[in-house]
Motif scaffolding. Sequence first.
Motif, PDB file in Angstrom:
ATOM      1  N   LEU A   1      27.669  77.200 -19.829  1.00  0.00           N
ATOM      2  CA  LEU A   1      28.780  77.802 -20.564  1.00  0.00           C
ATOM      3  C   LEU A   1      29.989  78.014 -19.656  1.00  0.00           C
ATOM      4  N   LEU A   2      29.748  78.424 -18.431  1.00  0.00           N
ATOM      5  CA  LEU A   2      30.847  78.606 -17.477  1.00  0.00           C
ATOM      6  C   LEU A   2      31.525  77.276 -17.156  1.00  0.00           C
TER       7      LEU A   2
ATOM      8  N   GLU B   1      35.403  76.410 -17.950  1.00  0.00           N
ATOM      9  CA  GLU B   1      36.333  75.953 -16.908  1.00  0.00           C
ATOM     10  C   GLU B   1      37.028  74.661 -17.306  1.00  0.00           C
ATOM     11  N   THR B   2      36.276  73.700 -17.862  1.00  0.00           N
ATOM     12  CA  THR B   2      36.879  72.432 -18.275  1.00  0.00           C
ATOM     13  C   THR B   2      37.850  72.641 -19.422  1.00  0.00           C
TER      14      THR B   2
END
Length: 167
Positions: free
Chosen positions: A158-159, A163-164
Amino acid sequence: MGPFLSDYKNNDASIFKHCVYNNEQDILNWLHDDDVLILDRGFRDTVRAMKQFGFQVAMPSFLNGRKQFSLEEANLNRCITKVRWIVESVNAQLKQWKYFSQTILNSSLCFLSNYIDITCALINAYGSRCVQDIHSGSEMATQMLQKCQTTNPVQLRLLELLETKLQ
């Protein structure tokens, strides 16, 4: 220890604090500085006092207005709950006996300790065990602590996605 009178002021937390502050039955010699007191949330009022006596305290966290615990808090809560489960299971076994599932008369209090001893002996002799293999506890504890140290792959994914998306 006990029995203790039952009223609105005599909850488990206040009784425990009384016992520690007054060193009832030499309780401070039962406990050592490196002991961890595993408490339920009903003992939240005793945490500061227990820490003043030098004891470590483990108690499930409160959300305090948040919607979700952090990964570390959730894992710690699971570990504490797993340890407390055995205590609650034994209490439940005692309360299955009709005598202990109802209000006990004051006139019987002088015999209460004997009744509990007899009932526990009967449960140990003929009842089902809460824990079948007492030696597996260390292995289970080690596994739980290892799982607490590992990162959550779903959280990592999920992180990454977040970020993307932000880039």
